[in-house]
Design a protein around this motif. Structure first.
Motif, PDB file in Angstrom:
ATOM      1  N   THR A  90     -10.606  12.735  -9.206  1.00  0.00           N
ATOM      2  CA  THR A  90     -10.175  13.022  -8.475  1.00  0.00           C
ATOM      3  C   THR A  90      -9.534  11.109  -7.752  1.00  0.00           C
ATOM      4  O   THR A  90     -10.778  10.518  -7.918  1.00  0.00           O
ATOM      5  N   GLN A  91      -8.615  11.215  -7.303  1.00  0.00           N
ATOM      6  CA  GLN A  91      -7.941   9.502  -7.557  1.00  0.00           C
ATOM      7  C   GLN A  91      -8.209   9.518  -5.029  1.00  0.00           C
ATOM      8  O   GLN A  91      -8.152  10.780  -4.529  1.00  0.00           O
ATOM      9  N   THR A  92      -9.007   8.794  -5.161  1.00  0.00           N
ATOM     10  CA  THR A  92      -9.050   8.145  -4.045  1.00  0.00           C
ATOM     11  C   THR A  92      -7.898   7.225  -3.236  1.00  0.00           C
ATOM     12  O   THR A  92      -7.576   6.100  -4.116  1.00  0.00           O
ATOM     13  N   ALA A  93      -7.569   7.389  -2.258  1.00  0.00           N
ATOM     14  CA  ALA A  93      -6.491   6.060  -2.014  1.00  0.00           C
ATOM     15  C   ALA A  93      -6.982   4.837  -1.745  1.00  0.00           C
ATOM     16  O   ALA A  93      -8.373   4.349  -0.941  1.00  0.00           O
ATOM     17  N   PRO A  94      -7.166   3.784  -2.097  1.00  0.00           N
ATOM     18  CA  PRO A  94      -7.075   2.254  -1.838  1.00  0.00           C
ATOM     19  C   PRO A  94      -7.266   1.786  -0.729  1.00  0.00           C
ATOM     20  O   PRO A  94      -6.905   1.769   0.787  1.00  0.00           O
ATOM     21  N   VAL A  95      -8.701   1.569  -0.398  1.00  0.00           N
ATOM     22  CA  VAL A  95      -9.224   0.816   1.240  1.00  0.00           C
ATOM     23  C   VAL A  95      -9.033  -0.354   1.454  1.00  0.00           C
ATOM     24  O   VAL A  95      -8.457  -0.558   0.539  1.00  0.00           O
ATOM     25  N   THR A  96      -8.193  -0.811   2.209  1.00  0.00           N
ATOM     26  CA  THR A  96      -7.758  -1.958   2.821  1.00  0.00           C
ATOM     27  C   THR A  96      -8.194  -1.941   4.591  1.00  0.00           C
ATOM     28  O   THR A  96      -9.144  -1.848   4.765  1.00  0.00           O
TER      29      THR A  96
ATOM     30  N   ARG B 291      -7.160 -12.083   7.165  1.00  0.00           N
ATOM     31  CA  ARG B 291      -6.765 -13.052   8.362  1.00  0.00           C
ATOM     32  C   ARG B 291      -5.905 -13.353   9.171  1.00  0.00           C
ATOM     33  O   ARG B 291      -5.558 -13.372  10.302  1.00  0.00           O
ATOM     34  N   LYS B 292      -4.647 -13.631   8.045  1.00  0.00           N
ATOM     35  CA  LYS B 292      -3.474 -13.251   9.013  1.00  0.00           C
ATOM     36  C   LYS B 292      -3.175 -12.001  10.192  1.00  0.00           C
ATOM     37  O   LYS B 292      -2.533 -12.236  11.088  1.00  0.00           O
ATOM     38  N   ASN B 293      -3.270 -10.943   9.575  1.00  0.00           N
ATOM     39  CA  ASN B 293      -3.081  -9.702  10.039  1.00  0.00           C
ATOM     40  C   ASN B 293      -3.957  -9.986  11.032  1.00  0.00           C
ATOM     41  O   ASN B 293      -3.647  -9.456  12.214  1.00  0.00           O
TER      42      ASN B 293
ATOM     43  N   ARG C 132      -9.377  -1.020  14.306  1.00  0.00           N
ATOM     44  CA  ARG C 132     -10.553  -0.220  14.105  1.00  0.00           C
ATOM     45  C   ARG C 132     -10.418  -0.314  12.487  1.00  0.00           C
ATOM     46  O   ARG C 132     -11.608  -0.190  12.280  1.00  0.00           O
ATOM     47  N   ARG C 133      -9.291   0.217  12.148  1.00  0.00           N
ATOM     48  CA  ARG C 133      -8.815   1.222  11.105  1.00  0.00           C
ATOM     49  C   ARG C 133      -8.711   0.454  10.075  1.00  0.00           C
ATOM     50  O   ARG C 133      -8.883   1.359   9.350  1.00  0.00           O
ATOM     51  N   ALA C 134      -7.965  -0.544   9.942  1.00  0.00           N
ATOM     52  CA  ALA C 134      -7.114  -1.142   9.297  1.00  0.00           C
ATOM     53  C   ALA C 134      -5.387  -0.446   8.753  1.00  0.00           C
ATOM     54  O   ALA C 134      -5.536   0.023   7.373  1.00  0.00           O
ATOM     55  N   ASP C 135      -5.526   0.288   9.748  1.00  0.00           N
ATOM     56  CA  ASP C 135      -4.510   1.250   9.600  1.00  0.00           C
ATOM     57  C   ASP C 135      -2.639   0.579   9.876  1.00  0.00           C
ATOM     58  O   ASP C 135      -3.337  -0.384  10.705  1.00  0.00           O
ATOM     59  N   ARG C 136      -2.030   0.565   8.559  1.00  0.00           N
ATOM     60  CA  ARG C 136      -0.845   0.133   8.069  1.00  0.00           C
ATOM     61  C   ARG C 136      -0.063   0.506   9.145  1.00  0.00           C
ATOM     62  O   ARG C 136       1.402   0.148  10.106  1.00  0.00           O
TER      63      ARG C 136
ATOM     64  N   LEU D 184       3.080 -12.121  11.078  1.00  0.00           N
ATOM     65  CA  LEU D 184       1.828 -12.298  10.318  1.00  0.00           C
ATOM     66  C   LEU D 184       0.967 -10.324  10.087  1.00  0.00           C
ATOM     67  O   LEU D 184       0.266  -9.960   9.233  1.00  0.00           O
ATOM     68  N   VAL D 185       1.343  -9.917  11.452  1.00  0.00           N
ATOM     69  CA  VAL D 185       0.695  -8.230  11.747  1.00  0.00           C
ATOM     70  C   VAL D 185       1.576  -7.850  10.165  1.00  0.00           C
ATOM     71  O   VAL D 185       0.790  -6.266   9.665  1.00  0.00           O
ATOM     72  N   LEU D 186       2.722  -7.764   9.502  1.00  0.00           N
ATOM     73  CA  LEU D 186       3.131  -6.888   8.723  1.00  0.00           C
ATOM     74  C   LEU D 186       2.531  -7.870   7.464  1.00  0.00           C
ATOM     75  O   LEU D 186       3.352  -6.788   5.779  1.00  0.00           O
ATOM     76  N   SER D 187       2.340  -8.672   7.196  1.00  0.00           N
ATOM     77  CA  SER D 187       1.508  -9.442   5.743  1.00  0.00           C
ATOM     78  C   SER D 187       0.726  -7.567   5.578  1.00  0.00           C
ATOM     79  O   SER D 187      -0.087  -7.647   5.555  1.00  0.00           O
ATOM     80  N   ARG D 188       0.717  -8.324   4.205  1.00  0.00           N
ATOM     81  CA  ARG D 188       0.205  -7.381   3.071  1.00  0.00           C
ATOM     82  C   ARG D 188      -1.565  -7.473   3.006  1.00  0.00           C
ATOM     83  O   ARG D 188      -1.578  -8.464   3.114  1.00  0.00           O
ATOM     84  N   PRO D 189      -2.494  -7.022   4.194  1.00  0.00           N
ATOM     85  CA  PRO D 189      -3.512  -6.453   4.180  1.00  0.00           C
ATOM     86  C   PRO D 189      -4.092  -6.993   2.395  1.00  0.00           C
ATOM     87  O   PRO D 189      -3.172  -5.696   1.461  1.00  0.00           O
ATOM     88  N   ALA D 190      -4.804  -6.872   2.290  1.00  0.00           N
ATOM     89  CA  ALA D 190      -6.224  -7.306   0.840  1.00  0.00           C
ATOM     90  C   ALA D 190      -6.575  -5.955   0.620  1.00  0.00           C
ATOM     91  O   ALA D 190      -7.108  -5.155   1.291  1.00  0.00           O
ATOM     92  N   PRO D 191      -6.309  -5.443  -0.657  1.00  0.00           N
ATOM     93  CA  PRO D 191      -7.156  -3.867  -0.915  1.00  0.00           C
ATOM     94  C   PRO D 191      -8.893  -4.757  -0.740  1.00  0.00           C
ATOM     95  O   PRO D 191      -9.184  -5.428  -1.651  1.00  0.00           O
ATOM     96  N   GLN D 192     -10.047  -3.956  -0.950  1.00  0.00           N
ATOM     97  CA  GLN D 192     -11.076  -3.970  -0.814  1.00  0.00           C
ATOM     98  C   GLN D 192     -11.296  -4.506  -2.075  1.00  0.00           C
ATOM     99  O   GLN D 192     -11.120  -3.061  -2.946  1.00  0.00           O
ATOM    100  N   PRO D 193     -12.118  -5.062  -2.261  1.00  0.00           N
ATOM    101  CA  PRO D 193     -12.912  -5.502  -3.376  1.00  0.00           C
ATOM    102  C   PRO D 193     -13.842  -3.725  -4.189  1.00  0.00           C
ATOM    103  O   PRO D 193     -14.432  -3.791  -3.331  1.00  0.00           O
ATOM    104  N   GLY D 194     -13.455  -3.395  -5.394  1.00  0.00           N
ATOM    105  CA  GLY D 194     -14.094  -2.313  -6.125  1.00  0.00           C
ATOM    106  C   GLY D 194     -13.568  -0.737  -5.628  1.00  0.00           C
ATOM    107  O   GLY D 194     -14.247  -0.184  -6.110  1.00  0.00           O
ATOM    108  N   ALA D 195     -12.519  -1.096  -4.750  1.00  0.00           N
ATOM    109  CA  ALA D 195     -11.889   0.093  -4.706  1.00  0.00           C
ATOM    110  C   ALA D 195     -11.339   0.755  -5.840  1.00  0.00           C
ATOM    111  O   ALA D 195     -10.360  -0.452  -6.763  1.00  0.00           O
ATOM    112  N   ALA D 196     -11.598   1.742  -5.829  1.00  0.00           N
ATOM    113  CA  ALA D 196     -10.659   2.494  -6.898  1.00  0.00           C
ATOM    114  C   ALA D 196      -9.157   2.067  -6.447  1.00  0.00           C
ATOM    115  O   ALA D 196      -8.619   2.476  -5.528  1.00  0.00           O
ATOM    116  N   ALA D 197      -8.278   1.741  -7.463  1.00  0.00           N
ATOM    117  CA  ALA D 197      -7.164   1.895  -7.119  1.00  0.00           C
ATOM    118  C   ALA D 197      -6.283   3.221  -7.717  1.00  0.00           C
ATOM    119  O   ALA D 197      -6.139   3.704  -8.827  1.00  0.00           O
TER     120      ALA D 197
END
Length: 135
Positions: A2-8, A12-14, A71-75, A122-135
């Motif tokens: 199974t492929q999981t979506a990367p967790v974001t 600090r910008k966001n 709360r949810r890092a929701d894009r 700032l809000v629309l800048s890309r959040p960083a993918p969480q380290p160790g998350a499956a891409a």
């Protein structure tokens, strides 16, 4: 497999953009307390009642979307924050072009527009993918 979506996670910008958006949303919300009483004089000072109410509603939308985005890092919530700030800027732009508006109001609107542009970036800048998350 199974492929999981990367967790974001929010950068600090966001978070800075969301905090500033919350402040601007609260300022929009306080406009609801200054709703003018329906006047028969169309030349009455201040923005029309509909614009004041719309700004208050946009303030509520901004605050709710900031909460979800934080709360949810929701894009999607981040995009709603940006959209509500864009609409709020559009409703305030006439103050820059209408004659008879006091200079301090024009300056306040200009600062609000600039702050909203910064918030949107700032809000629309890309959040960083969480380290160790499956891409």
């Amino acid at each position: 497999m199974t492929q999981t979506a990367p967790v974001t996670v929010l950068t600090r910008k966001n978070r800075t953009g969301l905090a500033l958006a919350a402040v601007l949303g609260l300022l929009d919300l306080t406009n609801l307390f200054d709703v003018p009483v329906e006047s028969s004089d169309p030349d009455a000072a201040g923005p029309p009642q509909g614009i004041v109410i719309a700004d208050g509603i946009l303030g509520v939308i901004t605050l709710v979307a900031v909460w979800f985005a934080w709360r949810r890092a929701d894009r999607t919530a981040s995009r709603v924050v940006a959209g509500s700030r864009i609409l709020s800027v559009i409703t305030s732009l006439p103050a820059l072009f209408v004659s008879g508006v006091p200079a301090w109001v024009v300056a306040l609107v200009a600062v609000s527009v600039i702050a909203s542009v910064v918030v949107i970036a700032l809000v629309l800048s890309r959040p960083a993918p969480q380290p160790g998350a499956a891409a």
